[in-house]
Design a protein around this motif. Sequence first.
Motif, PDB file in Angstrom:
ATOM      1  N   TRP A  16      50.616  50.890  37.283  1.00  0.00           N
ATOM      2  CA  TRP A  16      49.665  49.967  37.919  1.00  0.00           C
ATOM      3  C   TRP A  16      49.252  48.823  36.995  1.00  0.00           C
ATOM      4  O   TRP A  16      49.118  47.676  37.427  1.00  0.00           O
ATOM      5  CB  TRP A  16      48.439  50.750  38.402  1.00  0.00           C
ATOM      6  CG  TRP A  16      47.582  49.972  39.344  1.00  0.00           C
ATOM      7  CD1 TRP A  16      46.298  49.590  39.140  1.00  0.00           C
ATOM      8  CD2 TRP A  16      47.942  49.483  40.643  1.00  0.00           C
ATOM      9  NE1 TRP A  16      45.831  48.883  40.221  1.00  0.00           N
ATOM     10  CE2 TRP A  16      46.815  48.809  41.166  1.00  0.00           C
ATOM     11  CE3 TRP A  16      49.120  49.531  41.409  1.00  0.00           C
ATOM     12  CZ2 TRP A  16      46.830  48.194  42.419  1.00  0.00           C
ATOM     13  CZ3 TRP A  16      49.126  48.922  42.659  1.00  0.00           C
ATOM     14  CH2 TRP A  16      47.999  48.267  43.148  1.00  0.00           C
ATOM     15  N   LYS A  18      50.865  47.223  34.914  1.00  0.00           N
ATOM     16  CA  LYS A  18      51.890  46.160  34.879  1.00  0.00           C
ATOM     17  C   LYS A  18      51.577  45.045  35.877  1.00  0.00           C
ATOM     18  O   LYS A  18      51.880  43.882  35.644  1.00  0.00           O
ATOM     19  CB  LYS A  18      53.256  46.763  35.241  1.00  0.00           C
ATOM     20  CG  LYS A  18      53.956  47.401  34.076  1.00  0.00           C
ATOM     21  CD  LYS A  18      55.400  47.713  34.404  1.00  0.00           C
ATOM     22  CE  LYS A  18      55.505  48.921  35.305  1.00  0.00           C
ATOM     23  NZ  LYS A  18      56.795  49.574  35.338  1.00  0.00           N
ATOM     24  N   ASN A  19      50.973  45.441  37.003  1.00  0.00           N
ATOM     25  CA  ASN A  19      50.634  44.432  38.023  1.00  0.00           C
ATOM     26  C   ASN A  19      49.584  43.453  37.510  1.00  0.00           C
ATOM     27  O   ASN A  19      49.628  42.261  37.820  1.00  0.00           O
ATOM     28  CB  ASN A  19      50.126  45.111  39.292  1.00  0.00           C
ATOM     29  CG  ASN A  19      51.226  45.879  39.991  1.00  0.00           C
ATOM     30  OD1 ASN A  19      52.335  45.371  40.132  1.00  0.00           O
ATOM     31  ND2 ASN A  19      50.945  47.098  40.409  1.00  0.00           N
ATOM     32  N   TYR A  20      48.618  43.950  36.731  1.00  0.00           N
ATOM     33  CA  TYR A  20      47.605  43.054  36.155  1.00  0.00           C
ATOM     34  C   TYR A  20      48.247  42.098  35.152  1.00  0.00           C
ATOM     35  O   TYR A  20      47.881  40.934  35.077  1.00  0.00           O
ATOM     36  CB  TYR A  20      46.517  43.870  35.454  1.00  0.00           C
ATOM     37  CG  TYR A  20      45.556  44.542  36.396  1.00  0.00           C
ATOM     38  CD1 TYR A  20      44.606  43.795  37.093  1.00  0.00           C
ATOM     39  CD2 TYR A  20      45.592  45.910  36.593  1.00  0.00           C
ATOM     40  CE1 TYR A  20      43.717  44.408  37.950  1.00  0.00           C
ATOM     41  CE2 TYR A  20      44.705  46.535  37.451  1.00  0.00           C
ATOM     42  CZ  TYR A  20      43.767  45.777  38.133  1.00  0.00           C
ATOM     43  OH  TYR A  20      42.879  46.390  38.992  1.00  0.00           O
ATOM     44  N   ARG A  22      51.325  41.021  35.196  1.00  0.00           N
ATOM     45  CA  ARG A  22      52.053  40.017  35.992  1.00  0.00           C
ATOM     46  C   ARG A  22      51.088  38.978  36.561  1.00  0.00           C
ATOM     47  O   ARG A  22      51.309  37.769  36.429  1.00  0.00           O
ATOM     48  CB  ARG A  22      52.798  40.723  37.150  1.00  0.00           C
ATOM     49  CG  ARG A  22      53.319  39.784  38.228  1.00  0.00           C
ATOM     50  CD  ARG A  22      54.090  40.519  39.312  1.00  0.00           C
ATOM     51  NE  ARG A  22      53.366  41.588  39.991  1.00  0.00           N
ATOM     52  CZ  ARG A  22      52.538  41.411  41.021  1.00  0.00           C
ATOM     53  NH1 ARG A  22      52.289  40.186  41.479  1.00  0.00           N
ATOM     54  NH2 ARG A  22      51.923  42.429  41.587  1.00  0.00           N
ATOM     55  N   LEU A  23      49.995  39.441  37.161  1.00  0.00           N
ATOM     56  CA  LEU A  23      49.092  38.503  37.837  1.00  0.00           C
ATOM     57  C   LEU A  23      48.344  37.623  36.843  1.00  0.00           C
ATOM     58  O   LEU A  23      48.310  36.392  36.994  1.00  0.00           O
ATOM     59  CB  LEU A  23      48.098  39.279  38.717  1.00  0.00           C
ATOM     60  CG  LEU A  23      48.719  39.869  39.987  1.00  0.00           C
ATOM     61  CD1 LEU A  23      47.803  40.921  40.606  1.00  0.00           C
ATOM     62  CD2 LEU A  23      49.004  38.764  40.997  1.00  0.00           C
ATOM     63  N   THR A 126      40.475  48.300  45.184  1.00  0.00           N
ATOM     64  CA  THR A 126      41.423  47.312  45.707  1.00  0.00           C
ATOM     65  C   THR A 126      41.261  47.035  47.200  1.00  0.00           C
ATOM     66  O   THR A 126      41.445  45.903  47.639  1.00  0.00           O
ATOM     67  CB  THR A 126      42.868  47.825  45.478  1.00  0.00           C
ATOM     68  OG1 THR A 126      42.876  48.634  44.307  1.00  0.00           O
ATOM     69  CG2 THR A 126      43.840  46.697  45.355  1.00  0.00           C
ATOM     70  N   GLU A 291      48.101  39.244  48.603  1.00  0.00           N
ATOM     71  CA  GLU A 291      48.143  40.452  47.767  1.00  0.00           C
ATOM     72  C   GLU A 291      46.712  40.848  47.378  1.00  0.00           C
ATOM     73  O   GLU A 291      46.010  40.072  46.721  1.00  0.00           O
ATOM     74  CB  GLU A 291      48.990  40.188  46.512  1.00  0.00           C
ATOM     75  CG  GLU A 291      49.145  41.446  45.666  1.00  0.00           C
ATOM     76  CD  GLU A 291      49.946  41.204  44.378  1.00  0.00           C
ATOM     77  OE1 GLU A 291      50.366  40.066  44.127  1.00  0.00           O
ATOM     78  OE2 GLU A 291      50.124  42.187  43.633  1.00  0.00           O
ATOM     79  N   LEU A 293      45.481  42.786  45.158  1.00  0.00           N
ATOM     80  CA  LEU A 293      45.166  42.805  43.725  1.00  0.00           C
ATOM     81  C   LEU A 293      44.982  41.385  43.183  1.00  0.00           C
ATOM     82  O   LEU A 293      44.184  41.163  42.282  1.00  0.00           O
ATOM     83  CB  LEU A 293      46.247  43.556  42.939  1.00  0.00           C
ATOM     84  CG  LEU A 293      45.822  43.969  41.533  1.00  0.00           C
ATOM     85  CD1 LEU A 293      44.690  44.983  41.561  1.00  0.00           C
ATOM     86  CD2 LEU A 293      47.002  44.543  40.738  1.00  0.00           C
ATOM     87  N   ARG A 294      45.719  40.427  43.760  1.00  0.00           N
ATOM     88  CA  ARG A 294      45.542  39.031  43.334  1.00  0.00           C
ATOM     89  C   ARG A 294      44.132  38.563  43.716  1.00  0.00           C
ATOM     90  O   ARG A 294      43.420  37.940  42.949  1.00  0.00           O
ATOM     91  CB  ARG A 294      46.598  38.130  43.989  1.00  0.00           C
ATOM     92  CG  ARG A 294      46.433  36.651  43.637  1.00  0.00           C
ATOM     93  CD  ARG A 294      47.504  35.809  44.293  1.00  0.00           C
ATOM     94  NE  ARG A 294      48.838  36.079  43.776  1.00  0.00           N
ATOM     95  CZ  ARG A 294      49.332  35.563  42.653  1.00  0.00           C
ATOM     96  NH1 ARG A 294      48.603  34.736  41.933  1.00  0.00           N
ATOM     97  NH2 ARG A 294      50.546  35.845  42.263  1.00  0.00           N
TER      98      ARG A 294
END
Length: 333
Positions: A16, A18-20, A22-23, A126, A291, A293-294
């Motif tokens: 999870w 990793k998504n932060y 990326r964003l 989220t 998204e 999370l974004r």
Amino acid sequence: VSEQKIRIGVIGCGHWGKNYVRLFSGMPGVELTAIADTEAAKRQAVAAAHGNPRSFASHSELIAAGVCDAVVVATVASTHYAVISEALRAGLDVLAEKPFTLKASEANELADQAEKGGRVLMVAHTFLFNSSVRQIKGYLDAGVVGDVYYAKARRTHLGLVRQDVNAVWDLAPHDVSMFLYLFGEKPCAVQAVGRRLLRNGREDAAFINLVFPSGIIANICVSWADANKERFLDISGSRARVAFDDLNVQEPIRIYHKGITVESPAEPTFGEFKYLLRDGDIVSPKVAVKEPLRQLCEDFLSALATRSVRLSDARFGAQVVEVLEDVQTQFSR
Ligand SMILES: NC(=O)c1ccc[n+]([C@@H]2O[C@H](COP(=O)([O-])OP(=O)(O)OC[C@H]3O[C@@H](n4cnc5c(N)ncnc54)[C@H](O)[C@@H]3O)[C@@H](O)[C@H]2O)c1
């Protein structure tokens, strides 16, 4: 003169976290200055793929380096309290993954710590940043559903089996946070049963009932030992039923304009009540998908700028933990 960028660090670069990375590495006004993970291979791969921020072998090293204004805590649940507390003590703002902590007392202590230190502390629930859930909140507030009778949520699949917490602490924060947000109240009673199925000493499946002060009742079913994958929530009321299926990309929301109410005569006598059935359309409203999370990360950046958390602050996170703790207490009886 270019504006000062907010320096963000991500602690925990697993599935999870990793998504932060990326964003935040792609957002204007932000510099992803550091990442940390205790596993070397993970942090190296993540750093290499995102512009080689400074990379640390533990949360403590990252915090001590003093290269961040704010951190995301996306480590495993059992570490959250210690990591968040250390970050706050170092004067950092924090975005903490769910479950916020594993004890309500710790959650409230962190909320106090953030308030006293003037730090932003937001909990990553989220689904509060999911466009469908926001839209459903709008329907509830506008009276589309009428009087809410009850709600149900199901979050089931085969795994992912966590090593440090049971299925309730892992999965139910999503549903509990949605119900608290949608109904704007905290349950006054919690009942639960759970089963340990996979010999890991933890509850892999549970049925939870919540009673809210307004009278609304809600049921949550969570399991990581179920062949049927579901991410489903629905709310039934006097005017309509609203259903949210997070796995249905085409039609995440359906509104069933159907309901049953009772009409009371001016001077009721026994047996004189009439049931009124409404039978209308089933509508799949358009949802502007973004998204979640974004959206959450953008909200966190606004919180950093305004120094106030609009949605899902530490007190809200603590309320979710209080419910989960009530569930856990019933398992140990
Ligand atoms: N909001 C959501 O929708 C959502 C979805 C998935 C996971 N999560 C949450 O995110 C968190 C992480 O989940 P995951 O699936 O990524 O787990 P994971 O096990 O894949 O990743 C956790 C990572 O943290 C690292 N770590 C542990 N202790 C550390 C420390 N002290 N310092 C630095 N790194 C450390 C581990 O090495 C691992 O790589 C959990 O709390 C989980 O509940 C939230």
